[in-house]
Design a protein around this motif. Structure first.
Motif, PDB file in Angstrom:
ATOM      1  N   PRO A  74       0.696  -1.020   0.031  1.00 23.48           N
ATOM      2  CA  PRO A  74      -0.076  -0.070  -0.010  1.00 23.48           C
ATOM      3  C   PRO A  74       0.899   1.266   0.032  1.00 23.48           C
ATOM      4  N   THR A  75       0.597   1.954  -0.913  1.00 23.95           N
ATOM      5  CA  THR A  75       1.232   3.202  -1.039  1.00 23.95           C
ATOM      6  C   THR A  75       0.276   4.664  -0.909  1.00 23.95           C
ATOM      7  N   GLY A  76      -0.853   4.411  -0.797  1.00 21.76           N
ATOM      8  CA  GLY A  76      -1.712   5.678  -0.700  1.00 21.76           C
ATOM      9  C   GLY A  76      -2.011   5.935  -2.141  1.00 21.76           C
ATOM     10  N   GLY A  77      -1.720   5.403  -3.066  1.00 21.87           N
ATOM     11  CA  GLY A  77      -1.941   5.687  -4.608  1.00 21.87           C
ATOM     12  C   GLY A  77      -0.701   6.524  -4.924  1.00 21.87           C
ATOM     13  N   ASP A  78       0.362   6.583  -4.298  1.00 20.47           N
ATOM     14  CA  ASP A  78       1.451   7.498  -4.773  1.00 20.47           C
ATOM     15  C   ASP A  78       2.753   6.913  -4.301  1.00 20.47           C
ATOM     16  N   MET A  79       3.502   6.412  -5.157  1.00 18.52           N
ATOM     17  CA  MET A  79       4.738   5.561  -4.986  1.00 18.52           C
ATOM     18  C   MET A  79       5.881   6.298  -4.051  1.00 18.52           C
ATOM     19  N   ARG A  80       5.576   7.940  -4.078  1.00 16.31           N
ATOM     20  CA  ARG A  80       6.455   8.816  -3.379  1.00 16.31           C
ATOM     21  C   ARG A  80       6.275   8.630  -1.790  1.00 16.31           C
ATOM     22  N   ASN A  81       5.155   7.941  -1.372  1.00 16.26           N
ATOM     23  CA  ASN A  81       4.731   8.037   0.144  1.00 16.26           C
ATOM     24  C   ASN A  81       5.355   7.165   0.958  1.00 16.26           C
ATOM     25  N   MET A  82       6.186   6.149   0.010  1.00 12.88           N
ATOM     26  CA  MET A  82       7.404   5.177   0.682  1.00 12.88           C
ATOM     27  C   MET A  82       8.611   5.329   0.436  1.00 12.88           C
ATOM     28  N   LEU A  83       8.832   6.657  -0.292  1.00 11.66           N
ATOM     29  CA  LEU A  83      10.306   6.858  -0.537  1.00 11.66           C
ATOM     30  C   LEU A  83      10.763   7.881   0.356  1.00 11.66           C
ATOM     31  N   PHE A  84      12.019   7.649   0.749  1.00  9.26           N
ATOM     32  CA  PHE A  84      12.915   8.896   1.562  1.00  9.26           C
ATOM     33  C   PHE A  84      14.219   9.053   0.917  1.00  9.26           C
ATOM     34  N   ILE A 123       9.743   6.123  -9.098  1.00 13.84           N
ATOM     35  CA  ILE A 123       8.775   7.036  -9.181  1.00 13.84           C
ATOM     36  C   ILE A 123       8.148   6.900 -10.668  1.00 13.84           C
ATOM     37  N   ASP A 124       9.049   6.972 -11.437  1.00 14.52           N
ATOM     38  CA  ASP A 124       8.620   6.883 -13.044  1.00 14.52           C
ATOM     39  C   ASP A 124       8.005   5.737 -13.558  1.00 14.52           C
ATOM     40  N   GLN A 125       8.670   4.425 -12.763  1.00 10.90           N
ATOM     41  CA  GLN A 125       8.355   3.008 -13.487  1.00 10.90           C
ATOM     42  C   GLN A 125       7.333   2.308 -12.747  1.00 10.90           C
ATOM     43  N   VAL A 126       7.140   2.461 -11.445  1.00 12.59           N
ATOM     44  CA  VAL A 126       6.320   1.868 -10.506  1.00 12.59           C
ATOM     45  C   VAL A 126       4.956   2.055 -10.465  1.00 12.59           C
ATOM     46  N   THR A 127       3.956   1.289 -10.957  1.00 14.69           N
ATOM     47  CA  THR A 127       2.448   1.643 -10.891  1.00 14.69           C
ATOM     48  C   THR A 127       2.068   1.092  -9.613  1.00 14.69           C
ATOM     49  N   THR A 128       1.297   2.060  -8.631  1.00 15.91           N
ATOM     50  CA  THR A 128       0.700   1.589  -7.588  1.00 15.91           C
ATOM     51  C   THR A 128      -0.745   1.028  -7.853  1.00 15.91           C
ATOM     52  N   THR A 129      -1.260   0.332  -7.151  1.00 15.01           N
ATOM     53  CA  THR A 129      -2.720  -0.379  -7.304  1.00 15.01           C
ATOM     54  C   THR A 129      -3.764   0.000  -6.294  1.00 15.01           C
ATOM     55  N   ASP A 130      -2.999   0.911  -5.271  1.00 11.83           N
ATOM     56  CA  ASP A 130      -4.200   1.227  -4.306  1.00 11.83           C
ATOM     57  C   ASP A 130      -4.303   2.776  -4.724  1.00 11.83           C
TER      58      ASP A 130
END
Length: 130
Positions: A74-84, A123-130
């Motif tokens: 789960p990323t909340g629909g945005d991969m950036r939510n799990m990146l630091f 960010i550019d290549q991973v598609t989130t599913t949630d």
């Protein structure tokens, strides 16, 4: 007569194993056990196939790490939510991972940090599913 459920099967994980297939494991527990068993201060040269990898943990992705068909959770629909983004040149508190492959794995509450190139690629290549 009542039916009682069978107890869950407990699987012992060798913290120095180089191959993990199926099952669920905690990234932090694997890291701690590996360090305590003399495996060094990073997870290195491991292959994870069809594993669920639990956090909470922050993974410092170093060179040679490959993600094949990985579900980042789960990323909340945005991969950036799990990146630091690292603030300096040392990742204190993160679990360093180098030369590892995650094949058809699922991450649960795992944050990721690493080079700017890695973060941009995710960010550019991973598609989130949630």
């Amino acid at each position: 007569m009542t039916n009682t459920p069978a107890p869950p099967v407990t699987r012992t994980i060798d913290p120095l194993a180089t191959t993990f297939e199926g099952g669920r494991l905690s990234l932090f527990d694997l890291y701690r056990a590996s360090v305590q068993s003399g495996g060094g201060v990073r997870l290195e040269g491991r292959t994870f196939t069809n594993c669920v990898i639990d956090g909470p943990a922050l993974m410092l992705v170093l060179e040679g790490v490959h993600f094949n068909a990985t579900n980042f959770g789960p990323t909340g629909g945005d991969m950036r939510n799990m990146l630091f983004r690292p603030m300096g040149n040392v990742g204190i508190g993160a679990i360093p991972v180098r030369n590892c492959t995650f094949d058809r794995c699922e991450f649960q509450t795992i944050g990721i940090t690493g080079s700017e190139e890695l973060l941009k690629m995710l960010i550019d290549q991973v598609t989130t599913t949630d």
